[in-house]
Write a protein that holds these residues in place. Structure first.
Motif: not given
Length: 404
Positions: A376-397
């Protein structure tokens, strides 16, 4: 349906016009300005249609003059770049012959307080003039079909001109034909009643449901319409403005603006508006924020926004703006928005449209990278997300579940 071809010629001329009607009309401006009009009043076209006239007010005036001539003289009911045609619907060509003269006669019958629109023959005229599409003018003969025929109170000859597309959405402006014809009377204390409509279309292009805003003005109705469009563009949160803005750009939606009446006094137009708004509110399709007519004024007076229950339209408009400011969420629940919210594509557009939100492409990429086992930490960088929590909430639905 349309079989017999007729030569297309302007009134008083025997020679046919060129086949390419649109090219012809564009070259006819000078001729249109000097033409001796029998049916159409170009000055009235300017007042009723203004800058929204297809091509120009002069060319639209001339085109409608040509159509009225073949309609009156030959009973032809369609005109396009290839010529004019009669329909093979039994009795229609014969019924249409002479109708131009009847409409002129109806306009000349005016006596103070007694004028009304011609209703002896129930039909409309549709005109399409959108850039890149064929130009066509056609009669819709409701009188020939029992199931479509309107009653005497509703019957009138209306022009429906499809003149533009807003980001892919069709927009039509409509008005009674007699308002742009010669002899239309100058009526003292004239007030206009109009409707702006947003229609949902089914898979076959038919109307599924229609939502309506009703308005009145004592000024030129085009001036008020231009003000509405300016408010829409400026981000006004009024129910009508917000809804129109939301659905501009959708292909399964048709926008329309119709001048319904233009011969009413102040008292008559307020009664007209009250009846129409009441009807549409009862049906759950109104985009008006408050009741219409004097009922609306009593509503504003109750909220202490006007000093009496009968004020000018200008004072009422100011009071409505103040009411909207004080009650930003006021108005009938926007059922149109609710219906479209069921559409995943629409929901995704709204969900991802706000500032600071992930785009549809970002959400899709997050899921794709997660399926590939990327941390997830790498995904944050690759998609230019705001932070880890933002990506986590997407993955969890937990968020963006409507985005696919």
């Amino acid at each position: 349906m349309f079989k017999k071809k007729l030569p297309l010629a302007p009134p008083g001329r025997k020679s046919p016009l060129k086949n390419d009607l649109q090219a012809m009309v564009m070259k006819q401006t000078e001729k249109a300005k000097t033409h001796n009009y029998k049916y159409i009043n170009p000055e009235a076209v300017k007042n009723i249609v203004g800058k929204w006239a297809p091509l120009s007010t002069w060319n639209f005036s001339f085109l409608m003059e040509c159509f009225m001539a073949v309609l009156n003289d030959d009973g032809a009911s369609i005109m396009n770049p290839k010529g004019t045609y009669k329909t093979d619907i039994a009795g229609v060509p014969e019924a249409l012959k002479g109708v131009g003269e009847k409409l002129l006669k109806s306009n000349r019958r005016y006596k103070s307080g007694s004028w009304k629109l011609f209703n002896e023959l129930d039909f409309d005229i549709t005109h399409s003039c959108v850039e890149g599409e064929p130009v066509e003018t056609m009669v819709k003969p409701y009188f020939a079909f029992e199931e479509f025929r309107r009653n005497n109170e509703e019957a009138r000859v209306v022009v429906h001109a499809t003149v533009a597309r807003f980001e892919g959405t069709t927009w039509t402006i409509s008005f009674p034909l007699q308002y742009i014809m010669k002899g239309y009377p100058k009526i003292k204390n004239q007030h206009y009643g109009y409707c702006h409509k947003i229609a949902l279309l089914d898979e076959n292009g038919g109307f599924e449901k229609e939502y309506i805003y009703v308005g009145v003005t004592g000024r030129n109705w085009l001036q008020r319409m231009n003000e509405h469009f300016s408010e829409i563009k400026s981000g006004s949160n009024k129910l009508f403005h917000q809804t129109w803005r939301e659905f501009t750009g959708k292909k399964n939606v048709m926008l329309s603006s119709e001048l319904v009446v233009g011969d009413h006094s102040y008292e008559q137009i307020m009664s007209w508006e009250e009846d129409f708004v009441d009807q549409y509110m009862d049906e759950g399709v109104s985009l008006n924020m408050i009741p219409g007519g004097f009922k609306g004024m009593r509503f504003l007076h109750k909220h202490r926004l006007i000093n009496s229950e009968k004020v000018t339209l200008k004072e009422r408009d100011k009071a409505i703006i103040e009411y909207q400011r004080q009650h930003p969420k006021a108005g009938i629940p926007n059922l149109l928005i609710s219906e479209l919210w069921k559409d995943d594509d629409y929901a995704a557009k709204i969900i991802c449209g706000a500032e600071g939100r992930l785009s549809i492409e970002q959400v899709q990429e997050i899921r794709k990278l997660n399926d590939l086992g990327i941390p997830l930490e790498k995904i944050v960088e690759m998609v230019n997300a705001r932070n880890h929590q933002q990506v986590q909430r997407v993955v969890s639905g937990e968020t963006y579940s409507r985005v696919h």
